[in-house]
Structure formats: C-alpha cells, structure tokens
Design a protein around this motif. Structure first.
Motif, PDB file in Angstrom:
ATOM      1  N   LEU A  50      -2.737 -12.122  45.472  1.00 32.22           N
ATOM      2  CA  LEU A  50      -1.959 -12.818  46.780  1.00 32.22           C
ATOM      3  C   LEU A  50      -0.806 -13.390  45.946  1.00 32.22           C
ATOM      4  O   LEU A  50      -0.799 -14.269  45.240  1.00 32.22           O
ATOM      5  N   ASP A  51       0.327 -13.435  46.702  1.00 32.51           N
ATOM      6  CA  ASP A  51       1.597 -14.161  46.494  1.00 32.51           C
ATOM      7  C   ASP A  51       1.401 -15.159  47.625  1.00 32.51           C
ATOM      8  O   ASP A  51       0.863 -15.383  48.524  1.00 32.51           O
ATOM      9  N   TYR A  52       2.951 -15.839  47.531  1.00 33.76           N
ATOM     10  CA  TYR A  52       3.007 -16.765  48.536  1.00 33.76           C
ATOM     11  C   TYR A  52       2.789 -16.265  50.030  1.00 33.76           C
ATOM     12  O   TYR A  52       1.939 -16.832  50.804  1.00 33.76           O
ATOM     13  N   SER A  53       3.437 -15.436  50.362  1.00 34.44           N
ATOM     14  CA  SER A  53       3.289 -14.920  51.920  1.00 34.44           C
ATOM     15  C   SER A  53       1.717 -14.526  52.005  1.00 34.44           C
ATOM     16  O   SER A  53       1.102 -14.664  53.175  1.00 34.44           O
ATOM     17  N   GLY A  54       1.105 -13.637  51.155  1.00 35.95           N
ATOM     18  CA  GLY A  54      -0.166 -13.061  51.162  1.00 35.95           C
ATOM     19  C   GLY A  54      -1.124 -14.260  51.558  1.00 35.95           C
ATOM     20  O   GLY A  54      -2.314 -14.195  52.308  1.00 35.95           O
ATOM     21  N   SER A  55      -0.752 -15.331  50.731  1.00 33.78           N
ATOM     22  CA  SER A  55      -1.769 -16.460  50.798  1.00 33.78           C
ATOM     23  C   SER A  55      -1.901 -17.228  52.036  1.00 33.78           C
ATOM     24  O   SER A  55      -2.854 -17.830  52.627  1.00 33.78           O
ATOM     25  N   VAL A  56      -0.497 -17.270  52.476  1.00 36.24           N
ATOM     26  CA  VAL A  56      -0.450 -18.138  53.862  1.00 36.24           C
ATOM     27  C   VAL A  56      -1.106 -17.177  54.988  1.00 36.24           C
ATOM     28  O   VAL A  56      -1.893 -17.922  55.830  1.00 36.24           O
ATOM     29  N   ASP A  57      -0.638 -15.873  54.853  1.00 31.67           N
ATOM     30  CA  ASP A  57      -1.405 -15.165  56.042  1.00 31.67           C
ATOM     31  C   ASP A  57      -2.743 -14.613  55.751  1.00 31.67           C
ATOM     32  O   ASP A  57      -3.278 -13.943  56.452  1.00 31.67           O
ATOM     33  N   GLU A  58      -3.253 -15.060  54.592  1.00 33.27           N
ATOM     34  CA  GLU A  58      -4.888 -14.505  54.331  1.00 33.27           C
ATOM     35  C   GLU A  58      -4.769 -12.975  54.545  1.00 33.27           C
ATOM     36  O   GLU A  58      -5.757 -12.526  55.025  1.00 33.27           O
ATOM     37  N   SER A  59      -3.952 -12.340  53.753  1.00 33.80           N
ATOM     38  CA  SER A  59      -3.859 -10.843  54.099  1.00 33.80           C
ATOM     39  C   SER A  59      -4.624 -10.069  53.241  1.00 33.80           C
ATOM     40  O   SER A  59      -5.218  -8.956  53.691  1.00 33.80           O
ATOM     41  N   ILE A  60      -5.416 -10.725  52.177  1.00 35.06           N
ATOM     42  CA  ILE A  60      -6.488 -10.138  51.498  1.00 35.06           C
ATOM     43  C   ILE A  60      -7.566 -11.103  51.317  1.00 35.06           C
ATOM     44  O   ILE A  60      -7.296 -12.284  51.191  1.00 35.06           O
ATOM     45  N   LEU A  61      -8.915 -10.696  51.624  1.00 31.11           N
ATOM     46  CA  LEU A  61      -9.810 -11.509  51.766  1.00 31.11           C
ATOM     47  C   LEU A  61     -10.625 -11.048  50.338  1.00 31.11           C
ATOM     48  O   LEU A  61     -11.057  -9.939  50.141  1.00 31.11           O
ATOM     49  N   ALA A  62     -11.163 -11.972  49.681  1.00 33.43           N
ATOM     50  CA  ALA A  62     -12.437 -11.767  48.527  1.00 33.43           C
ATOM     51  C   ALA A  62     -13.659 -12.375  49.207  1.00 33.43           C
ATOM     52  O   ALA A  62     -13.782 -13.571  49.544  1.00 33.43           O
ATOM     53  N   MET A  63     -14.727 -11.413  49.397  1.00 28.87           N
ATOM     54  CA  MET A  63     -15.959 -12.032  49.780  1.00 28.87           C
ATOM     55  C   MET A  63     -17.118 -11.818  48.659  1.00 28.87           C
ATOM     56  O   MET A  63     -17.017 -10.807  48.108  1.00 28.87           O
ATOM     57  N   VAL A  64     -17.310 -13.153  48.137  1.00 30.42           N
ATOM     58  CA  VAL A  64     -18.166 -13.371  47.103  1.00 30.42           C
ATOM     59  C   VAL A  64     -19.735 -13.454  47.354  1.00 30.42           C
ATOM     60  O   VAL A  64     -19.646 -14.188  48.640  1.00 30.42           O
ATOM     61  N   GLU A  65     -20.752 -12.995  46.682  1.00 27.54           N
ATOM     62  CA  GLU A  65     -22.162 -13.146  47.212  1.00 27.54           C
ATOM     63  C   GLU A  65     -22.858 -14.027  46.306  1.00 27.54           C
ATOM     64  O   GLU A  65     -24.008 -14.286  46.455  1.00 27.54           O
ATOM     65  N   VAL A  66     -22.096 -14.969  45.468  1.00 26.70           N
ATOM     66  CA  VAL A  66     -22.973 -15.832  44.600  1.00 26.70           C
ATOM     67  C   VAL A  66     -21.996 -17.007  44.099  1.00 26.70           C
ATOM     68  O   VAL A  66     -21.038 -16.609  44.191  1.00 26.70           O
ATOM     69  N   ASN A  67     -22.457 -18.127  44.214  1.00 26.86           N
ATOM     70  CA  ASN A  67     -21.679 -19.196  43.787  1.00 26.86           C
ATOM     71  C   ASN A  67     -21.950 -19.666  42.128  1.00 26.86           C
ATOM     72  O   ASN A  67     -22.659 -20.560  41.801  1.00 26.86           O
ATOM     73  N   SER A  68     -21.204 -18.605  41.363  1.00 25.94           N
ATOM     74  CA  SER A  68     -21.594 -18.823  39.883  1.00 25.94           C
ATOM     75  C   SER A  68     -20.182 -18.635  39.406  1.00 25.94           C
ATOM     76  O   SER A  68     -19.177 -18.661  39.752  1.00 25.94           O
TER      77      SER A  68
END
Length: 231
Positions: A50-68
């Motif tokens: 994610l670059d500046y624009s991508g992070s503002v727009d949330e263009s890519i989402l990472a879905m994680v299934e564990v908090n480790s």
C-alpha cells in the motif's frame, strides 16, 4: 517507508525482516511466516505494498485470522494496518491471510499449517519454547538459546516453497470503508468519544466505560467481552 516499499517490490525478505524486527520487537518464526505469506499473496494477486493513495482509499485489504506474531509480519509487508483500516482481524485462530482488492473483491487466501512446518524446527525447539515462553520458567541461558534458534528458523520461514502453504483464490463479500463520525463528550468523564460508541441516559451521552456497558477488546486469546470488572 519508501525504502520498505522498494524492498517489498524487490521481494527482499531478509531486509523486510529487519524492518519487522523494529516494529515487532524481536524476530521469530511466525513473524517471518507473515512476511512470506504476504509476499506470496501479493504476487498471486498482482498487487504491491500500500502506498499513500492506497492506504487512504483502503484499496487493498488484509484479512488475518489470528492475533499473533504472524499478523505483524503481514502489517509490515503489505502496509495494511489496524490504524489505516486496511487490516481486518477475523477471530478464527488460524494462521491465515486473505489479501483482497476492494475494486473487485477478488482475493487470495494463504494458510500455513503449523504441523507441516514442524519439520523445519531443530530437535528440542518446541520443548525449549514451552519452558521459556509458554511456562515462563526458562533460565537466562535457555532464553538466549531460544532467541538464537528463532532467528535461524525465521530465516528458513522466509524461504519456504509455495507448496508448503494452502493457496486459494477467493471472492470476499464487500466490506464498508471506515466511516467518518462525529465525536460526543461523555457527561461523566468529560472525554470525547465516537458518537457510535455513546449510550444516552435521560438524553445525556455516556461512554461505554462510564455507563458500565460491556464492550469488546482484543487480548492474547482473541476478541473478548470486557466489563467494568475486567476481562
């Protein structure tokens, strides 16, 4: 983080791991596993960090299934974080990452199986981990030895072949973008709180803590209910 973006583009996992060390606080196998899984998912999906624009727009989402430790490797590598609303935590307790394009809701899920990965651990590592980390009774010498092994195994995790992972194409139901909401001042503590987290009593606004409501929190074992008396 321009340098980190470049390292991800070059797939320089060793140097990404050094960034992750600073972010996470130490190097361990599952931190490195999060890096490796992320690089695989990004390659399969054809996306970069994610670059500046991508992070503002949330263009890519990472879905994680564990908090480790795995999740911190994902955050560093993909640039999807809790704070920029591009990281979604699904409390399933699995070492898995799903990387998704918001534009199409097409994604790639990468799952790592702990039992399959045990063959990469030197003999006695699990027992040492149990004494030092799980039981909290390791000697200074045992702690030092474990950190040495962790560094060694972490670098092995960075080079795992793709066939050690379960990799599948997925389509994800749309996820709303983070809303922008107003803040309201709690009538009791005087602190500002998002209006979506306010309870009104006799037309007076109260935050959940002051009102005594049960709310949710992420702790070591996952998402739990928190009451005024604790978790």
């Amino acid at each position: 983080m321009l340098a980190l973006n470049r390292l991800v583009e070059e797939k320089d996992a060793e140097k990404i791991l050094e960034y992750a060390r600073e972010f996470h606080g130490h190097v361990c196998p599952y931190l490195a596993l999060g890096i490796r899984a992320s690089l695989i998912a990004m390659e399969e999906l054809g996306v970069g960090r994610l670059d500046y624009s991508g992070s503002v727009d949330e263009s890519i989402l990472a879905m994680v299934e564990v908090n480790s430790c795995f999740t911190d490797g994902v955050q560093v590598t993909t640039g999807c974080t809790l704070g920029n609303n591009s990281l979604i935590y699904i409390d399933l307790g699995k070492t898995a990452l799903t990387l998704v394009k918001r534009s199409t809701w097409e994604g790639v899920r990468v799952y790592a199986d702990a039992e399959r990965l045990r063959k990469y651990y030197p003999r006695g590592t699990t027992e040492l981990f149990n004494r030092v980390v799980k039981e909290r009774r390791g000697t200074p010498e045992e702690r030092k030895r474990l950190w040495e092994l962790w560094e060694e195994i972490a670098r092995t995790m960075l080079e795992l072949p793709k066939d050690e992972f379960k990799i599948e194409r997925v389509r994800v139901p749309p996820v709303e973008q983070a809303p922008i909401v107003e803040s309201v001042r709690c009538s009791k503590c005087g602190e500002l709180v998002m209006e979506t987290r306010v309870v009104y009593i006799n037309d007076e606004p109260f935050c959940l803590r002051c009102e005594g409501e049960v709310y949710r929190a992420v702790v070591g074992r996952g998402i739990v209910d928190v009451s005024p008396r604790g978790c």
